[in-house]
Scaffold this active site. Structure first.
Site, short mmCIF file in Angstrom:
data_model
loop_
_atom_site.label_atom_id
_atom_site.label_comp_id
_atom_site.label_asym_id
_atom_site.label_seq_id
_atom_site.Cartn_x
_atom_site.Cartn_y
_atom_site.Cartn_z
N LYS A 59 0.86 -1.19 0.00
CA LYS A 59 0.00 0.00 0.00
C LYS A 59 0.89 1.24 0.00
O LYS A 59 1.89 1.28 0.72
CB LYS A 59 -0.86 -0.04 1.26
N ARG A 78 -25.69 -3.16 6.68
CA ARG A 78 -25.29 -4.54 6.51
C ARG A 78 -25.86 -5.46 7.59
O ARG A 78 -26.09 -6.64 7.37
CB ARG A 78 -23.76 -4.63 6.65
N GLU A 84 -19.33 -6.39 9.70
CA GLU A 84 -20.31 -5.70 10.54
C GLU A 84 -21.33 -6.65 11.12
O GLU A 84 -21.76 -6.50 12.28
CB GLU A 84 -21.02 -4.60 9.74
C1 LIG Z 1 -18.99 -2.87 4.58
C2 LIG Z 1 -17.82 -1.92 4.68
N1 LIG Z 1 -17.24 -1.68 5.87
C3 LIG Z 1 -16.21 -0.82 5.96
C4 LIG Z 1 -15.74 -0.18 4.87
C5 LIG Z 1 -14.64 0.87 5.00
N2 LIG Z 1 -13.42 0.48 4.27
C6 LIG Z 1 -13.15 1.01 3.07
S1 LIG Z 1 -11.75 0.40 2.43
C7 LIG Z 1 -11.44 -0.54 3.80
C8 LIG Z 1 -10.21 -1.37 3.87
C9 LIG Z 1 -10.08 -2.20 2.66
O1 LIG Z 1 -8.93 -3.00 2.73
P1 LIG Z 1 -8.54 -3.85 1.47
O2 LIG Z 1 -9.73 -4.52 0.90
O3 LIG Z 1 -7.41 -4.73 1.86
O4 LIG Z 1 -8.08 -2.79 0.40
P2 LIG Z 1 -6.79 -1.85 0.44
O5 LIG Z 1 -7.29 -0.50 0.85
O6 LIG Z 1 -5.80 -2.40 1.40
O7 LIG Z 1 -6.29 -1.85 -0.95
C10 LIG Z 1 -12.47 -0.39 4.72
C11 LIG Z 1 -12.53 -1.05 6.03
C12 LIG Z 1 -16.38 -0.45 3.64
N3 LIG Z 1 -16.02 0.16 2.51
N4 LIG Z 1 -17.40 -1.33 3.58
#
Ligand SMILES: Cc1ncc(C[n+]2csc(CCOP(=O)(O)OP(=O)(O)O)c2C)c(N)n1
Length: 631
Positions: free
Chosen positions: A281, A393, A365
């Site tokens: 990242k 959710r 969630e």
């Molecule tokens: C249902 C839900 N909960 C929380 C989020 C907030 N959120 C957005 S991106 C993220 C982390 C995503 O991590 P990853 O899939 O590994 O992607 P990266 O950003 O590391 O590329 C979170 C928790 C969301 N988008 N959807």
């Protein structure tokens, strides 16, 4: 500039390795400079530059469909599909949205931004193409964070037996959600990433690939060797293959050639395949890579050279964060739960103080809510802190797992109401509607920091029912002191005759007080009340409504089924015939723009509210019941 010459993914086809490297560097530079001005999901996008180029070179979008899980990492995809100019106003009205958007491009297909859905969409798409006899591939790009969500595993369970689905799942494994991804799966992936044998095999692959430019048998040998070398030693392959899924990798996601080779291999397989890419990242921008809290997951504007973010004002989240620590000190039974958003929801201070009483459950969630029910059943008081939109959710879990069992769980909903920049799926405008139907649930909407502290304390005192405290994005107003109390309601304004009763929910208080001033200036008498607890309806509101000539409700929530709508039904049941005007957010998917601009557009700004009320008052019958007296 090479980037400016790219208007469609096909323009990538003829580029040589060095040209691709040059393009990757240009895109990184462009993303850093853009996000430094506008803010945005920089870290995730820096991590998928080569991965996205490789996907677009191997697959033929939009004929082949590319689904990005969550969608926050689709900036590179947008740049490669002709949307560079829209980045001038990234996430602003008139500019490109922060997520894929069907309205923007035929290359975009899923725009919901709620994590862990891509594999299910992809499953459906691929099955449909099979049934329709269309020779098209579906590619789902999913992060290791999103892979912690239950839906992703429900999808994998189904995809494993959909043998005819031409479906390639690219796992973008950077070890992070915002903070490092947690859980058993994450541990398995980490053990792989840090395994010295993996490093050795990657080196071997790199050497061989550089020896043979382009697609050649040696490159395939190398990849094959990589796969074999890891096969017996490492867990995740077993994990996926035990499910019956073909697994390719791990592959260095920053090595475009290597990515292309594995993707081409996966494509030829013509069935469901997992491609496991390891990425970093924030890759290529030190300030992001070294940023401890979240590797610039979603910074606000910052200085490009120093990587220092512009100072930001104190927001509602900070008030909650501090109060949680006080609460934790006073109440040893209070525990905190976050769904992969420790810092964004402000639980990091509580976590540093009470690590054993803080749980990051991953992007889960539903599990968070039912696990909280379990904690409550065993004598603790969980505080589940979520963005309001993500509680959607877990509606059934709130209803059946918490409320039906009379569990004392407190839900803290941040970013409630219009959030703006992140578009339709991030607006937290649903909670006060969906939660109205939950028997026994009590919902508080604080109007200012003092009320947030007060109502949170009251909420955690409720041991036999779910409680909710919801507040919006951004900076809170200065405290708005009450001029009186009626029942459980704070009276904020009491001026003149009993003409208009404004019932203002939560953060709309400052607006309501402003509106009151405008009405008084026109000779209209106004009472403004803040019910503090929006659910259940305070009986005192029935008496107050009876005494006024017009009742106006104002809420930062969808109009359908929200607080105003329940108040109206309550008044109706009580036989109150006072005319009623309900103000809230129209039940629409609101596209990205600033919160203030949206509130203005939907008629929730002081000027338009005041104008509407003056007009409504002109239409209200002049006959005065005897109890509508001067205050
Ligand atoms: C249902 C839900 N909960 C929380 C989020 C907030 N959120 C957005 S991106 C993220 C982390 C995503 O991590 P990853 O899939 O590994 O992607 P990266 O950003 O590391 O590329 C979170 C928790 C969301 N988008 N959807």
């Amino acid at each position: 500039m090479r980037l400016e010459q790219i208007s469609s993914p096909r323009d990538l086809r003829g580029l040589t390795g060095p040209e691709l490297d040059e393009l990757a560097a240009e895109m990184r530079d462009f993303l850093v400079r853009t996000c430094a001005r506008t803010g945005g999901h920089l870290g995730p996008n820096l991590g998928v530059v080569e991965l996205t180029m490789a996907v677009h070179r191997v697959f033929d979008s939009p004929r082949d469909r590319i689904v990005f899980d969550t969608g926050h990492q689709a900036y590179v995809h947008k740049l490669l599909t002709g949307r560079m100019t829209g980045f001038e106003k990234l996430r602003q009205e008139g500019g490109v949205s922060g997520y894929p958007s069907q309205a923007e491009s035929e290359h975009d297909i899923v725009e919901n931004s709620h994590a862990s859905t891509a594999l299910s969409y992809a499953d459906g798409l691929a099955k449909a193409y099979t049934i329709r006899g269309e020779d098209r591939h579906v590619v789902a790009v999913i992060g290791d964070g999103a892979l912690t969500g239950g839906m992703a595993w429900e999808a994998l369970n189904n995809i494993a037996i959909a043998k005819r689905s031409k479906l390639v799942i690219v796992v973008n494994d950077n070890g992070r959600s915002y903070t490092p991804t947690v859980g058993g799966l994450a541990t398995a992936l980490t053990s792989l990433r840090t395994n010295p044998r993996y490093e050795q095999v990657l080196d071997l692959v790199k050497k061989r690939l550089t020896a043979v430019p382009g697609v050649g048998p040696a490159a395939y040998d190398a990849l094959h060797a990589m796969k074999k070398g890891l096969k017996d030693a490492l867990a995740p392959q077993g994990l996926f293959e035990d499910l019956g899924l073909k697994y390719v990798g791990p592959v260095d996601g920053h090595d475009c050639a290597a990515m292309e080779h594995v993707l081409a291999q996966a494509k030829r397989f013509n069935g469901p395949v997992i491609v496991h890419a390891i990425t970093r990242k924030g890759f290529g921008y030190d300030a992001a890579e070294l940023h401890e809290a979240d590797q610039f997951h979603s910074p606000g504007p910052f200085d490009v050279d120093s990587g220092v973010e512009d100072p930001r004002e104190r927001i509602w989240t900070d008030v909650f964060a501090d109060e949680m620590v006080h609460l934790g000190e006073r109440r040893p039974d209070v525990v905190a739960i976050t769904a992969a958003m420790m810092h964004p929801v402000g639980l990091h201070h509580f976590q540093s103080k009470f690590p054993d009483r803080t749980f990051d459950v991953g992007i889960a969630e539903q599990h968070a809510v039912t696990s909280a029910a379990g904690l409550a059943m065993a004598g603790l008081h969980p505080v589940v802190a979520l963005y309001a939109t993500f509680l959607n959710r877990a509606f059934d879990q709130v209803l059946m797992d918490v409320a039906l069992h009379n569990c004392g769980v407190t839900f803290v909903l941040d970013r409630a109401g219009v959030t703006g920049d992140d578009g339709a799926s991030h607006n937290g405008m649903w909670d006060m509607s969906i939660l109205q139907v939950v028997p026994g649930l009590r919902l508080a909407a604080p109007r200012d920091p003092a009320r947030l502290r007060e109502l949170l304390d009251e909420a955690v005192d409720v041991a036999d029912a779910p409680t909710v405290v919801r507040f919006p994005k951004g900076a809170p107003p200065a405290d708005i002191e009450a001029v009186g109390r009626q029942g459980g309601c704070d009276v904020l304004v009491r001026n003149g005759t009993h003409d208009v009763l404004i019932v203002s929910y939560g953060a709309m208080a400052a607006t309501a007080v402003d509106v009151a001033g405008r009405l008084v200036a026109q000779g209209i008498g106004v009472t403004v009340v803040d019910p503090r607890w929006a659910k259940p309806v305070d009986p005192v509101l029935v008496d107050l409504a009876r005494k006024h000539r017009l009742v106006v409700s104002v809420e930062d929530n969808g109009r359908v089924g929200g607080c105003g709508s329940v108040l109206l039904a309550t008044l109706n049941d009580a036989g109150v015939t006072t005319p009623f005007r309900l103000h809230g957010i129209p039940q629409e998917f609101l596209s990205h723009a600033k919160r203030a601009a949206i509130l203005e557009r939907v008629g929730l700004a002081p000027q338009s509210l005041a104008r509407g009320i003056v007009e409504d008052m002109a239409a209200v019958p002049a006959d005065e019941p005897s109890d509508r007296q001067l205050t």
